[in-house]
Design a protein around this motif. Structure first.
Motif, PDB file in Angstrom:
ATOM      1  N   TYR A   6       2.693   6.643   6.837  1.00 51.35           N
ATOM      2  CA  TYR A   6       2.740   5.940   5.560  1.00 51.35           C
ATOM      3  C   TYR A   6       1.383   5.351   5.197  1.00 51.35           C
ATOM      4  CZ  TYR A   6       7.742   6.487   6.215  1.00 51.35           C
ATOM      5  OH  TYR A   6       8.985   7.005   6.420  1.00 51.35           O
ATOM      6  N   GLU A   7       0.675   4.852   6.203  1.00 48.63           N
ATOM      7  CA  GLU A   7      -0.661   4.314   5.953  1.00 48.63           C
ATOM      8  C   GLU A   7      -1.597   5.418   5.477  1.00 48.63           C
ATOM      9  OE1 GLU A   7       1.217   3.582   8.544  1.00 48.63           O
ATOM     10  OE2 GLU A   7       1.243   1.414   8.770  1.00 48.63           O
ATOM     11  N   PHE A  73       8.386   3.360  -0.367  1.00 47.64           N
ATOM     12  CA  PHE A  73       8.160   2.540   0.821  1.00 47.64           C
ATOM     13  C   PHE A  73       7.286   1.331   0.518  1.00 47.64           C
ATOM     14  CE2 PHE A  73       8.806   6.918   2.255  1.00 47.64           C
ATOM     15  CZ  PHE A  73       9.937   6.733   3.031  1.00 47.64           C
ATOM     16  N   ASN A  74       7.498   0.708  -0.629  1.00 46.98           N
ATOM     17  CA  ASN A  74       6.730  -0.462  -1.019  1.00 46.98           C
ATOM     18  C   ASN A  74       7.131  -1.633  -0.118  1.00 46.98           C
ATOM     19  OD1 ASN A  74       6.359  -3.065  -2.509  1.00 46.98           O
ATOM     20  ND2 ASN A  74       5.310  -1.681  -3.924  1.00 46.98           N
ATOM     21  N   ARG A  75       6.189  -2.139   0.651  1.00 47.77           N
ATOM     22  CA  ARG A  75       6.497  -3.178   1.640  1.00 47.77           C
ATOM     23  C   ARG A  75       7.023  -4.455   1.009  1.00 47.77           C
ATOM     24  NH1 ARG A  75       2.117  -2.828   6.536  1.00 47.77           N
ATOM     25  NH2 ARG A  75       2.559  -0.664   7.054  1.00 47.77           N
ATOM     26  N   ARG A  76       6.457  -4.839  -0.124  1.00 48.76           N
ATOM     27  CA  ARG A  76       6.941  -6.071  -0.788  1.00 48.76           C
ATOM     28  C   ARG A  76       8.395  -5.917  -1.217  1.00 48.76           C
ATOM     29  NH1 ARG A  76       1.613  -6.991  -4.224  1.00 48.76           N
ATOM     30  NH2 ARG A  76       0.406  -8.034  -2.627  1.00 48.76           N
ATOM     31  N   ILE A  78      10.641  -3.788   0.034  1.00 49.14           N
ATOM     32  CA  ILE A  78      11.478  -3.702   1.232  1.00 49.14           C
ATOM     33  C   ILE A  78      11.655  -5.081   1.852  1.00 49.14           C
ATOM     34  CG2 ILE A  78      11.571  -2.804   3.593  1.00 49.14           C
ATOM     35  CD1 ILE A  78      10.187  -0.250   2.472  1.00 49.14           C
ATOM     36  N   ALA A  79      10.568  -5.847   1.940  1.00 52.22           N
ATOM     37  CA  ALA A  79      10.654  -7.195   2.503  1.00 52.22           C
ATOM     38  C   ALA A  79      11.551  -8.081   1.648  1.00 52.22           C
ATOM     39  CB  ALA A  79       9.263  -7.809   2.632  1.00 52.22           C
TER      40      ALA A  79
END
Length: 93
Positions: A6-7, A73-76, A78-79
């Protein structure tokens, strides 16, 4: 799943993946790179040549990878969903 997939996709660079599992499916579905079967050295050489020879392909695949990660897969996001889940679970207990 390779831990850095993903990175790599988020870096807006094309991915060159030597795998045949779920990671290969993600790269293929996202149109963000080239997949070579494990052990296929000739395929790896050809994939490298293809990417080196085609700047437009590199740019398109890099952009596609970035878009895919942002959309799926947007981390914000998902978080935030995980936080909401934890809050809802704590209210139930």
């Amino acid at each position: 799943m390779p831990s850095k997939l993903y990175e790599a996709m988020a870096s807006a660079r094309p991915v060159l993946l030597m795998a045949g599992d779920e990671a290969a499916k993600i790269v293929t579905d996202a149109h963000c790179g080239l997949v070579v079967k494990p052990g296929d050295i000739n395929g790896l050489v050809e994939a490298i040549k293809q990417l080196c020879a085609d700047k437009y392909l590199r740019l398109e695949m890099g952009s596609a990878g970035r878009r895919y990660v942002d959309e799926h897969f947007n981390r914000r996001e998902i978080a935030g969903k995980f936080h909401e889940f934890l809050i809802s679970q704590s209210k139930q207990n």
